[in-house]
Design a protein around this motif. Structure first.
Motif, PDB file in Angstrom:
ATOM      1  N   SER A  42       0.842  -1.197   0.000  1.00 51.42           N
ATOM      2  CA  SER A  42       0.000   0.000   0.000  1.00 51.42           C
ATOM      3  C   SER A  42       0.875   1.244   0.000  1.00 51.42           C
ATOM      4  N   ARG A  43       0.364   2.287  -0.573  1.00 48.56           N
ATOM      5  CA  ARG A  43       1.117   3.535  -0.693  1.00 48.56           C
ATOM      6  C   ARG A  43       0.825   4.458   0.478  1.00 48.56           C
ATOM      7  N   CYS A  44       1.878   5.077   0.989  1.00 45.04           N
ATOM      8  CA  CYS A  44       1.715   6.114   2.008  1.00 45.04           C
ATOM      9  C   CYS A  44       1.311   7.390   1.291  1.00 45.04           C
ATOM     10  N   GLN A  45       0.600   8.227   1.954  1.00 40.66           N
ATOM     11  CA  GLN A  45       0.264   9.530   1.386  1.00 40.66           C
ATOM     12  C   GLN A  45       1.190  10.569   1.995  1.00 40.66           C
ATOM     13  N   LYS A  46       2.325  10.802   1.356  1.00 35.44           N
ATOM     14  CA  LYS A  46       3.293  11.762   1.848  1.00 35.44           C
ATOM     15  C   LYS A  46       2.924  13.144   1.328  1.00 35.44           C
ATOM     16  N   VAL A  47       3.209  14.139   2.127  1.00 37.23           N
ATOM     17  CA  VAL A  47       2.896  15.517   1.778  1.00 37.23           C
ATOM     18  C   VAL A  47       4.202  16.271   1.567  1.00 37.23           C
ATOM     19  N   VAL A  48       4.292  17.005   0.478  1.00 34.10           N
ATOM     20  CA  VAL A  48       5.454  17.839   0.219  1.00 34.10           C
ATOM     21  C   VAL A  48       5.315  19.100   1.054  1.00 34.10           C
ATOM     22  N   GLN A  49       6.340  19.376   1.841  1.00 35.54           N
ATOM     23  CA  GLN A  49       6.314  20.543   2.712  1.00 35.54           C
ATOM     24  C   GLN A  49       6.892  21.749   1.997  1.00 35.54           C
ATOM     25  N   ARG A  50       6.230  22.891   2.165  1.00 30.15           N
ATOM     26  CA  ARG A  50       6.612  24.122   1.486  1.00 30.15           C
ATOM     27  C   ARG A  50       7.241  25.120   2.453  1.00 30.15           C
ATOM     28  N   GLU A  51       8.054  26.014   1.889  1.00 28.51           N
ATOM     29  CA  GLU A  51       8.617  27.139   2.638  1.00 28.51           C
ATOM     30  C   GLU A  51       7.534  28.217   2.738  1.00 28.51           C
ATOM     31  N   SER A  52       7.774  29.239   3.544  1.00 30.50           N
ATOM     32  CA  SER A  52       6.776  30.298   3.736  1.00 30.50           C
ATOM     33  C   SER A  52       6.479  31.061   2.450  1.00 30.50           C
ATOM     34  N   ASP A  53       7.444  31.099   1.510  1.00 33.62           N
ATOM     35  CA  ASP A  53       7.210  31.803   0.243  1.00 33.62           C
ATOM     36  C   ASP A  53       6.566  30.915  -0.822  1.00 33.62           C
ATOM     37  N   GLY A  54       6.212  29.687  -0.455  1.00 28.20           N
ATOM     38  CA  GLY A  54       5.549  28.779  -1.385  1.00 28.20           C
ATOM     39  C   GLY A  54       6.494  27.856  -2.123  1.00 28.20           C
ATOM     40  N   SER A  55       7.785  28.125  -2.043  1.00 31.19           N
ATOM     41  CA  SER A  55       8.757  27.245  -2.702  1.00 31.19           C
ATOM     42  C   SER A  55       8.906  25.951  -1.892  1.00 31.19           C
ATOM     43  N   ILE A  56       9.531  24.994  -2.512  1.00 27.71           N
ATOM     44  CA  ILE A  56       9.765  23.712  -1.862  1.00 27.71           C
ATOM     45  C   ILE A  56      11.260  23.552  -1.660  1.00 27.71           C
ATOM     46  N   ARG A  57      11.674  23.185  -0.464  1.00 34.84           N
ATOM     47  CA  ARG A  57      13.087  22.888  -0.232  1.00 34.84           C
ATOM     48  C   ARG A  57      13.330  21.474  -0.749  1.00 34.84           C
ATOM     49  N   MET A  58      14.418  21.289  -1.452  1.00 34.24           N
ATOM     50  CA  MET A  58      14.736  19.997  -2.045  1.00 34.24           C
ATOM     51  C   MET A  58      15.344  19.075  -0.977  1.00 34.24           C
ATOM     52  N   THR A  59      14.504  18.666  -0.022  1.00 39.82           N
ATOM     53  CA  THR A  59      14.943  17.731   1.005  1.00 39.82           C
ATOM     54  C   THR A  59      14.763  16.309   0.488  1.00 39.82           C
ATOM     55  N   HIS A  60      15.429  15.371   1.123  1.00 36.32           N
ATOM     56  CA  HIS A  60      15.266  13.972   0.738  1.00 36.32           C
ATOM     57  C   HIS A  60      13.801  13.564   0.875  1.00 36.32           C
ATOM     58  N   GLN A  61      13.168  13.975   1.971  1.00 31.30           N
ATOM     59  CA  GLN A  61      11.762  13.628   2.215  1.00 31.30           C
ATOM     60  C   GLN A  61      10.856  14.186   1.114  1.00 31.30           C
ATOM     61  N   ASN A  62      11.069  15.424   0.711  1.00 28.94           N
ATOM     62  CA  ASN A  62      10.234  16.015  -0.336  1.00 28.94           C
ATOM     63  C   ASN A  62      10.460  15.353  -1.687  1.00 28.94           C
ATOM     64  N   VAL A  63      11.715  15.045  -2.018  1.00 28.49           N
ATOM     65  CA  VAL A  63      11.987  14.372  -3.294  1.00 28.49           C
ATOM     66  C   VAL A  63      11.366  12.984  -3.294  1.00 28.49           C
ATOM     67  N   MET A  64      11.423  12.291  -2.170  1.00 22.22           N
ATOM     68  CA  MET A  64      10.802  10.962  -2.088  1.00 22.22           C
ATOM     69  C   MET A  64       9.277  11.063  -2.215  1.00 22.22           C
ATOM     70  N   ALA A  65       8.676  12.101  -1.660  1.00 25.07           N
ATOM     71  CA  ALA A  65       7.223  12.303  -1.806  1.00 25.07           C
ATOM     72  C   ALA A  65       6.869  12.531  -3.268  1.00 25.07           C
ATOM     73  N   ILE A  66       7.706  13.283  -3.977  1.00 20.96           N
ATOM     74  CA  ILE A  66       7.476  13.522  -5.409  1.00 20.96           C
ATOM     75  C   ILE A  66       7.625  12.214  -6.182  1.00 20.96           C
ATOM     76  N   CYS A  67       8.634  11.411  -5.837  1.00 24.87           N
ATOM     77  CA  CYS A  67       8.804  10.104  -6.490  1.00 24.87           C
ATOM     78  C   CYS A  67       7.552   9.256  -6.315  1.00 24.87           C
ATOM     79  N   GLU A  68       7.018   9.263  -5.117  1.00 25.51           N
ATOM     80  CA  GLU A  68       5.814   8.482  -4.856  1.00 25.51           C
ATOM     81  C   GLU A  68       4.640   8.997  -5.684  1.00 25.51           C
ATOM     82  N   LYS A  69       4.471  10.302  -5.744  1.00 27.21           N
ATOM     83  CA  LYS A  69       3.363  10.883  -6.521  1.00 27.21           C
ATOM     84  C   LYS A  69       3.511  10.598  -8.015  1.00 27.21           C
TER      85      LYS A  69
END
Length: 93
Positions: free
Chosen positions: A1-28
């Motif tokens: 089963s797939r986890c529903q990971k959420v990409v976390q954003r910075e206050s200006d709306g950009s996304i920091r290229m963290t390992h967790q965020n890149v993995m969430a994008i891979c999953e999506k």
């Protein structure tokens, strides 16, 4: 089963290229959950299931087998931190 990971954003709306965020994008994007198995990464800001706006390339060290990296339409000011992607053949900015 797939986890529903959420990409976390910075206050200006950009996304920091963290390992967790890149993995969430891979999953999506239905890519592999094990970074070493991915040969492509879609880190573009538009044209996918949600807006991705990176300011800096970082934290891609685990993706050692990536051959093609898409980074179009981001807020990148410098191409950097790609030295740990020895298989990289195609870079789309």
């Amino acid at each position: 089963s797939r986890c529903q990971k959420v990409v976390q954003r910075e206050s200006d709306g950009s996304i920091r290229m963290t390992h967790q965020n890149v993995m969430a994008i891979c999953e999506k994007d239905d890519l592999y959950e094990i970074p070493e198995l991915n040969v492509k990464l879609y880190l573009t800001s538009t044209g996918n299931r949600f807006n991705r706006s990176f300011k800096k390339i970082e934290n891609l060290d685990a993706f050692v087998n990536v051959k093609t990296l898409w980074l179009e339409n981001n807020f990148l000011t410098k191409v950097e931190n790609l030295e740990n992607l020895p298989m990289l053949e195609n870079l789309f900015l």
